[in-house]
Each structure stands twice: as C-alpha cells, then as structure tokens.
Design a protein around this motif. Structure first.
Motif, PDB file in Angstrom:
ATOM      1  N   ILE A 147     -60.439  93.746  19.855  1.00 37.59           N
ATOM      2  CA  ILE A 147     -60.944  92.798  20.577  1.00 37.59           C
ATOM      3  C   ILE A 147     -60.567  91.222  20.389  1.00 37.59           C
ATOM      4  N   ALA A 148     -60.111  90.313  21.423  1.00 39.93           N
ATOM      5  CA  ALA A 148     -59.739  89.129  21.107  1.00 39.93           C
ATOM      6  C   ALA A 148     -61.286  88.391  20.912  1.00 39.93           C
ATOM      7  N   MET A 149     -61.538  87.693  19.730  1.00 42.91           N
ATOM      8  CA  MET A 149     -62.569  86.879  19.346  1.00 42.91           C
ATOM      9  C   MET A 149     -62.260  85.449  19.171  1.00 42.91           C
ATOM     10  N   THR A 159     -64.520  76.269  15.351  1.00 44.96           N
ATOM     11  CA  THR A 159     -63.186  75.802  15.337  1.00 44.96           C
ATOM     12  C   THR A 159     -62.359  76.432  16.635  1.00 44.96           C
ATOM     13  N   GLY A 160     -62.757  77.342  17.128  1.00 47.06           N
ATOM     14  CA  GLY A 160     -62.037  77.975  18.501  1.00 47.06           C
ATOM     15  C   GLY A 160     -60.729  78.709  17.966  1.00 47.06           C
ATOM     16  N   ALA A 161     -60.676  79.060  16.542  1.00 46.82           N
ATOM     17  CA  ALA A 161     -59.587  79.905  16.312  1.00 46.82           C
ATOM     18  C   ALA A 161     -59.519  81.259  16.620  1.00 46.82           C
ATOM     19  N   ALA A 162     -58.301  81.838  17.190  1.00 45.34           N
ATOM     20  CA  ALA A 162     -58.531  83.084  17.798  1.00 45.34           C
ATOM     21  C   ALA A 162     -58.328  84.131  16.592  1.00 45.34           C
ATOM     22  N   TRP A 163     -59.061  85.281  16.929  1.00 42.57           N
ATOM     23  CA  TRP A 163     -58.993  86.657  16.045  1.00 42.57           C
ATOM     24  C   TRP A 163     -58.745  87.671  16.735  1.00 42.57           C
ATOM     25  N   GLN A 191     -54.826  84.917  14.982  1.00 42.20           N
ATOM     26  CA  GLN A 191     -53.606  85.014  16.076  1.00 42.20           C
ATOM     27  C   GLN A 191     -53.084  83.640  16.026  1.00 42.20           C
ATOM     28  N   GLY A 192     -51.916  83.395  16.632  1.00 37.76           N
ATOM     29  CA  GLY A 192     -51.667  82.063  16.821  1.00 37.76           C
ATOM     30  C   GLY A 192     -50.875  81.305  15.711  1.00 37.76           C
ATOM     31  N   ASN A 193     -51.108  80.147  15.683  1.00 39.61           N
ATOM     32  CA  ASN A 193     -50.644  79.014  14.484  1.00 39.61           C
ATOM     33  C   ASN A 193     -51.562  79.516  13.159  1.00 39.61           C
ATOM     34  N   LEU A 194     -52.781  80.111  13.794  1.00 32.10           N
ATOM     35  CA  LEU A 194     -53.638  80.465  12.378  1.00 32.10           C
ATOM     36  C   LEU A 194     -53.060  81.614  11.403  1.00 32.10           C
ATOM     37  N   ARG A 195     -52.019  82.245  11.781  1.00 30.98           N
ATOM     38  CA  ARG A 195     -51.291  83.304  11.113  1.00 30.98           C
ATOM     39  C   ARG A 195     -50.813  82.647   9.811  1.00 30.98           C
ATOM     40  N   HIS A 196     -50.167  81.455   9.856  1.00 32.13           N
ATOM     41  CA  HIS A 196     -49.661  80.882   8.931  1.00 32.13           C
ATOM     42  C   HIS A 196     -50.667  80.341   7.824  1.00 32.13           C
ATOM     43  N   ILE A 197     -52.053  80.320   8.192  1.00 39.03           N
ATOM     44  CA  ILE A 197     -52.799  79.602   7.325  1.00 39.03           C
ATOM     45  C   ILE A 197     -53.843  80.899   6.710  1.00 39.03           C
ATOM     46  N   ARG A 198     -54.362  81.854   7.634  1.00 38.34           N
ATOM     47  CA  ARG A 198     -55.223  83.015   7.093  1.00 38.34           C
ATOM     48  C   ARG A 198     -54.299  84.312   7.072  1.00 38.34           C
ATOM     49  N   ARG A 199     -54.686  84.894   6.357  1.00 39.67           N
ATOM     50  CA  ARG A 199     -54.364  86.521   6.238  1.00 39.67           C
ATOM     51  C   ARG A 199     -55.264  87.487   6.922  1.00 39.67           C
ATOM     52  N   PRO A 200     -54.756  88.629   7.470  1.00 41.24           N
ATOM     53  CA  PRO A 200     -55.735  89.595   7.861  1.00 41.24           C
ATOM     54  C   PRO A 200     -56.510  90.232   6.784  1.00 41.24           C
ATOM     55  N   TYR A 201     -57.577  90.401   7.043  1.00 40.16           N
ATOM     56  CA  TYR A 201     -58.498  91.091   6.083  1.00 40.16           C
ATOM     57  C   TYR A 201     -59.479  92.195   6.684  1.00 40.16           C
ATOM     58  N   ALA A 202     -60.065  92.974   5.679  1.00 39.80           N
ATOM     59  CA  ALA A 202     -61.066  93.927   6.108  1.00 39.80           C
ATOM     60  C   ALA A 202     -62.559  93.483   5.729  1.00 39.80           C
TER      61      ALA A 202
END
Length: 67
Positions: A15-17, A22-26, A42-53
């Motif tokens: 689900i898109a959240m 901040t308005g950042a997409a996940w 998602q988007g430019n955030l992929r270069h800053i944050r990594r996926p996590y559980a």
C-alpha cells in the motif's frame, strides 16, 4: 504478535503511504507469516533510506492521498 494496521491488508499487497510530516512516499506491506511490516522507500528517498522490516508501522505514516 504485532497488531495489524487496518490500512495495510494481510494479503501481502503493498500500500502506498506517506510520511505525514515530510511527505516522503513509502510502500508498506504486511507479511502475515512472520508478523512483520516491510517498509520500502519510493522516489528520491531510495537514495537516502533503505528498505526495512518492523513489527509496527511508524505512527507518522498515513495512507497516500489522505492529507
């Protein structure tokens, strides 16, 4: 056992959240076998944050399109 979030289905569908501050997409999905939420930036955030559980969804994440 983790408490489930009503916005994220148990089927595993992502689900898109958005971060309400901040308005950042996940993309967030729930793995019912492990009881874990998978958070994928998602988007430019992929270069800053990594996926996590995590066992819970962060409180500032809201379904996209609700703010």
């Amino acid at each position: 056992m983790a408490t489930t979030n009503q916005a994220v289905p148990n089927s595993g569908k992502a689900i898109a959240m958005r971060n309400s501050r901040t308005g950042a997409a996940w993309l967030v999905s729930f793995n019912h076998i492990e009881g874990m939420y998978w958070h994928e930036p998602q988007g430019n955030l992929r270069h800053i944050r990594r996926p996590y559980a995590a066992r819970n969804i962060e409180p500032h994440l809201v379904p996209a399109g609700t703010h």
